[in-house]
Motif scaffolding. Structure first.
Motif, PDB file in Angstrom:
ATOM      1  N   VAL A  90      -1.756  10.944  12.032  1.00 18.09           N
ATOM      2  CA  VAL A  90      -1.790  11.843  10.880  1.00 18.09           C
ATOM      3  C   VAL A  90      -3.057  12.690  10.860  1.00 18.09           C
ATOM      4  CG1 VAL A  90      -0.228  10.437   9.504  1.00 18.09           C
ATOM      5  CG2 VAL A  90      -2.681  10.018   9.365  1.00 18.09           C
ATOM      6  N   GLY A  91      -3.813  12.649  11.960  1.00 17.53           N
ATOM      7  CA  GLY A  91      -4.999  13.486  12.080  1.00 17.53           C
ATOM      8  C   GLY A  91      -6.289  12.706  12.005  1.00 17.53           C
ATOM      9  N   GLU A  92      -7.319  13.263  12.635  1.00 13.12           N
ATOM     10  CA  GLU A  92      -8.670  12.711  12.632  1.00 13.12           C
ATOM     11  C   GLU A  92      -8.722  11.246  13.094  1.00 13.12           C
ATOM     12  OE1 GLU A  92     -10.910  13.641   9.129  1.00 13.12           O
ATOM     13  OE2 GLU A  92     -10.006  15.637   8.987  1.00 13.12           O
ATOM     14  N   GLY A  93      -7.832  10.892  14.021  1.00 14.34           N
ATOM     15  CA  GLY A  93      -7.843   9.539  14.575  1.00 14.34           C
ATOM     16  C   GLY A  93      -7.136   8.501  13.733  1.00 14.34           C
ATOM     17  N   ILE A  94      -6.543   8.912  12.634  1.00 17.47           N
ATOM     18  CA  ILE A  94      -5.851   7.977  11.733  1.00 17.47           C
ATOM     19  C   ILE A  94      -4.394   7.866  12.165  1.00 17.47           C
ATOM     20  CG2 ILE A  94      -5.187   7.499   9.351  1.00 17.47           C
ATOM     21  CD1 ILE A  94      -7.613   9.296   8.544  1.00 17.47           C
ATOM     22  N   LYS A  95      -3.926   6.621  12.301  1.00 20.83           N
ATOM     23  CA  LYS A  95      -2.530   6.371  12.663  1.00 20.83           C
ATOM     24  C   LYS A  95      -1.914   5.445  11.624  1.00 20.83           C
ATOM     25  CE  LYS A  95      -3.187   6.712  17.653  1.00 20.83           C
ATOM     26  NZ  LYS A  95      -3.046   5.979  18.931  1.00 20.83           N
ATOM     27  N   VAL A  96      -0.646   5.714  11.274  1.00 20.82           N
ATOM     28  CA  VAL A  96       0.090   4.882  10.330  1.00 20.82           C
ATOM     29  C   VAL A  96       1.444   4.525  10.908  1.00 20.82           C
ATOM     30  CG1 VAL A  96      -1.073   5.860   8.296  1.00 20.82           C
ATOM     31  CG2 VAL A  96       1.069   6.871   9.110  1.00 20.82           C
ATOM     32  N   ALA A  97       1.978   3.411  10.426  1.00 17.26           N
ATOM     33  CA  ALA A  97       3.338   2.990  10.765  1.00 17.26           C
ATOM     34  C   ALA A  97       3.885   2.230   9.578  1.00 17.26           C
ATOM     35  CB  ALA A  97       3.344   2.105  12.008  1.00 17.26           C
ATOM     36  N   GLU A  98       5.202   2.248   9.434  1.00 18.62           N
ATOM     37  CA  GLU A  98       5.856   1.488   8.374  1.00 18.62           C
ATOM     38  C   GLU A  98       6.928   0.613   9.003  1.00 18.62           C
ATOM     39  OE1 GLU A  98       7.288   4.350   5.563  1.00 18.62           O
ATOM     40  OE2 GLU A  98       5.278   4.859   4.892  1.00 18.62           O
ATOM     41  N   LEU A  99       6.871  -0.673   8.676  1.00 26.84           N
ATOM     42  CA  LEU A  99       7.841  -1.638   9.161  1.00 26.84           C
ATOM     43  C   LEU A  99       8.632  -2.177   7.977  1.00 26.84           C
ATOM     44  CD1 LEU A  99       5.482  -3.559  11.585  1.00 26.84           C
ATOM     45  CD2 LEU A  99       6.998  -1.632  12.090  1.00 26.84           C
ATOM     46  N   ALA A 100       9.885  -2.478   8.195  1.00 27.42           N
ATOM     47  CA  ALA A 100      10.707  -3.093   7.161  1.00 27.42           C
ATOM     48  C   ALA A 100      10.634  -4.600   7.364  1.00 27.42           C
ATOM     49  CB  ALA A 100      12.152  -2.604   7.263  1.00 27.42           C
ATOM     50  N   ASP A 101      10.175  -5.310   6.337  1.00 29.47           N
ATOM     51  CA  ASP A 101      10.137  -6.768   6.456  1.00 29.47           C
ATOM     52  C   ASP A 101      11.550  -7.317   6.336  1.00 29.47           C
ATOM     53  OD1 ASP A 101      10.823  -7.313   3.736  1.00 29.47           O
ATOM     54  OD2 ASP A 101       8.735  -7.501   3.126  1.00 29.47           O
ATOM     55  N   PRO A 102      11.777  -8.587   6.663  1.00 26.54           N
ATOM     56  CA  PRO A 102      13.134  -9.136   6.605  1.00 26.54           C
ATOM     57  C   PRO A 102      13.702  -9.238   5.186  1.00 26.54           C
ATOM     58  CG  PRO A 102      11.721 -10.508   7.984  1.00 26.54           C
ATOM     59  CD  PRO A 102      10.840  -9.518   7.280  1.00 26.54           C
ATOM     60  N   PHE A 103      12.901  -8.901   4.175  1.00 26.37           N
ATOM     61  CA  PHE A 103      13.305  -9.084   2.791  1.00 26.37           C
ATOM     62  C   PHE A 103      13.593  -7.762   2.087  1.00 26.37           C
ATOM     63  CE2 PHE A 103      10.360 -12.144   4.431  1.00 26.37           C
ATOM     64  CZ  PHE A 103      11.173 -13.262   4.467  1.00 26.37           C
ATOM     65  N   GLY A 104      13.472  -6.638   2.819  1.00 31.27           N
ATOM     66  CA  GLY A 104      13.834  -5.350   2.273  1.00 31.27           C
ATOM     67  C   GLY A 104      12.688  -4.487   1.800  1.00 31.27           C
ATOM     68  N   ASN A 105      11.450  -4.905   2.041  1.00 28.33           N
ATOM     69  CA  ASN A 105      10.276  -4.133   1.634  1.00 28.33           C
ATOM     70  C   ASN A 105       9.683  -3.380   2.815  1.00 28.33           C
ATOM     71  OD1 ASN A 105       9.943  -5.229  -1.167  1.00 28.33           O
ATOM     72  ND2 ASN A 105       9.723  -7.122  -0.019  1.00 28.33           N
ATOM     73  N   VAL A 106       8.846  -2.399   2.527  1.00 29.69           N
ATOM     74  CA  VAL A 106       8.106  -1.689   3.563  1.00 29.69           C
ATOM     75  C   VAL A 106       6.717  -2.296   3.671  1.00 29.69           C
ATOM     76  CG1 VAL A 106       7.036   0.501   4.216  1.00 29.69           C
ATOM     77  CG2 VAL A 106       9.359   0.471   3.308  1.00 29.69           C
ATOM     78  N   LEU A 107       6.317  -2.616   4.886  1.00 25.27           N
ATOM     79  CA  LEU A 107       4.991  -3.136   5.192  1.00 25.27           C
ATOM     80  C   LEU A 107       4.270  -2.034   5.954  1.00 25.27           C
ATOM     81  CD1 LEU A 107       3.097  -5.656   5.315  1.00 25.27           C
ATOM     82  CD2 LEU A 107       4.161  -6.149   7.512  1.00 25.27           C
TER      83      LEU A 107
END
Length: 121
Positions: A90-107
């Motif tokens: 997302v710029g300036e060396g910052i990286k993000v990711a979103e994972l779906a946990d087995p319970f339906g939430n975003v981690l």
């Protein structure tokens, strides 16, 4: 004055399974374990599991800091999560990711080389 992140709550519909899964993901056992709430201390911050909740991917997003986002994504996927959004620079060396946990939430995971732990209050 608003201070830094203190607590991230995840609603779950299977508290024992969620407790075991989050313990594996974060590498810590709960410090508070009751039928109405399970709390983990993750590097000084609170991760709370709320039973009988309504998990969902459209609610509040919380990003947990990591040193190596690629390695952490692989590790958590192997523990049963799925990809919600791929790793993004997302710029300036910052990286993000979103994972779906087995319970339906975003981690959410974030590698932010600009984060200053001394600024946490």
């Amino acid at each position: 004055m608003i201070n830094g992140l203190r607590t991230a709550l995840y609603p779950v519909n299977d508290l024992p399974a969620a407790k075991a899964w989050f313990a594996r993901v974060f590498g810590v056992e709960p410090y508070f374990d009751q039928p109405f709430y399970v709390g983990f201390n993750v590097a000084g911050f609170e991760l709370g599991l709320v039973p009988d909740g309504e998990p969902g991917k459209a609610g509040t997003k919380v990003y947990w800091g990591v040193e190596n986002i690629e390695e952490e994504v692989r590790r958590i996927l192997a523990l049963g999560a799925s990809t919600h959004s791929d790793i993004q620079d997302v710029g300036e060396g910052i990286k993000v990711a979103e994972l779906a946990d087995p319970f339906g939430n975003v981690l959410g995971l974030i590698h932010n080389p600009h984060f200053d732990p001394k600024a946490v209050r």
